[in-house]
Enzyme design. Structure first.
Site, mmCIF file in Angstrom:
data_model
loop_
_atom_site.group_PDB
_atom_site.id
_atom_site.type_symbol
_atom_site.label_atom_id
_atom_site.label_comp_id
_atom_site.label_asym_id
_atom_site.label_seq_id
_atom_site.Cartn_x
_atom_site.Cartn_y
_atom_site.Cartn_z
ATOM 1 N N ASN A 146 9.183 -8.469 -11.594
ATOM 2 C CA ASN A 146 9.634 -7.740 -12.774
ATOM 3 C C ASN A 146 11.075 -7.264 -12.571
ATOM 4 O OD1 ASN A 146 9.450 -6.247 -15.275
ATOM 5 N ND2 ASN A 146 7.233 -6.158 -14.932
ATOM 6 N N HIS A 190 20.002 0.748 10.218
ATOM 7 C CA HIS A 190 21.276 1.153 10.814
ATOM 8 C C HIS A 190 21.024 2.064 12.002
ATOM 9 C CE1 HIS A 190 23.450 -0.351 7.249
ATOM 10 N NE2 HIS A 190 22.397 0.097 6.595
ATOM 11 N N GLY A 225 4.898 -0.639 -9.681
ATOM 12 C CA GLY A 225 6.303 -0.319 -9.906
ATOM 13 C C GLY A 225 6.840 0.675 -8.899
ATOM 14 N N THR A 273 5.690 1.813 5.281
ATOM 15 C CA THR A 273 6.390 1.901 6.566
ATOM 16 C C THR A 273 5.644 1.190 7.687
ATOM 17 O OG1 THR A 273 5.293 3.978 7.149
ATOM 18 C CG2 THR A 273 7.356 4.136 5.909
ATOM 19 N N LYS A 274 4.352 0.866 7.455
ATOM 20 C CA LYS A 274 3.521 0.238 8.483
ATOM 21 C C LYS A 274 2.778 -0.945 7.867
ATOM 22 C CE LYS A 274 2.777 4.542 11.063
ATOM 23 N NZ LYS A 274 1.765 5.490 11.580
#
Length: 223
Positions: free
Chosen positions: A83, A113, A140, A163-164
């Site tokens: 989308n 970073h 979304g 994150t995992k």
């Protein structure tokens, strides 16, 4: 090693390297070309995507506005739908299986970073790949961070920050994303994974899609 080789190996690299700058400029130019094409001109949009992505399957829809860093690190399977307002930072491979649906305003970020500000100011980065299985749906506003693998049949809730790793056929949501529940019992998940039904011919998938989506192995036909 060149800076590009370092990038693709997961080592620290300098993003200001001229080769990498040129490759990002090429990708942005193709994204700009895609973003101004009429939404109804599917063949023209698919031609641009075939130039931009490292691999494309059949029946690919990527709605504008879409941005990526390099493009060649993105590999998508069949029936891939994206989308509006998707961003893929593909400093390392970002791989999608078949039948993946991505809601609006989603981001897939392989780039990271250093915590040290001096090295950040000097342009140093590093990256880790993202891998998404088949039959995965992203709501979304989902963000997927570097190094994440998402299993087949997973559902990622709206605005989740992943994150995992996400196990197959698991529903997750929240910030950071956590397991809400498994879609099916473990034995059903194991059976679905063993079938690799996403590799079946389209007519066979269509005949069995209701049973697959509901985890009804006993209702599958012609297997």
């Amino acid at each position: 090693m060149t800076e590009k080789e370092k990038m693709l190996s997961g080592a620290l690299y300098n993003a200001g390297d001229l080769e990498l700058v040129w490759e990002r400029d090429r990708a942005k130019a193709l994204c700009e070309k895609l973003n101004v094409l009429p939404s109804g001109d599917g063949p023209a949009r698919e031609r641009v995507l075939s130039q931009l992505f490292g691999h494309t399957g059949g029946n690919i829809v990527v709605n504008s506005v879409f941005w990526c860093d390099y493009g060649y690190n993105i590999r998508v399977g069949d029936n891939f739908y994206v989308n509006h307002n998707c961003v893929i930072l593909d400093c390392m491979p970002v791989t999608f299986g078949d039948n993946v649906m991505i809601g609006p305003n989603c981001g897939f970020y392989t780039a990271s970073h250093p915590m040290d500000a001096e090295r950040r100011r000097a342009g140093w980065e590093y990256a880790a790949p993202i891998t998404v299985g088949s039959d995965v749906w992203f709501g979304g506003g989902v963000t997927v961070l570097p190094g994440v693998t998402i299993g087949d049949g997973a559902v990622i809730g709206t605005r989740a920050v992943v994150t995992k790793d996400v196990p197959a056929y698991t529903i997750v949501g929240g910030i950071p994303a956590k397991t809400i529940r498994k879609r099916f019992p473990d034995e059903t998940i194991d059976a679905l994974l063993a079938l690799k039904w996403w590799d079946w011919p389209e007519e066979k998938i269509a005949e069995n899609i209701g049973a697959i989506q509901n985890g009804r192995i006993d209702k599958l036909k012609s297997i």
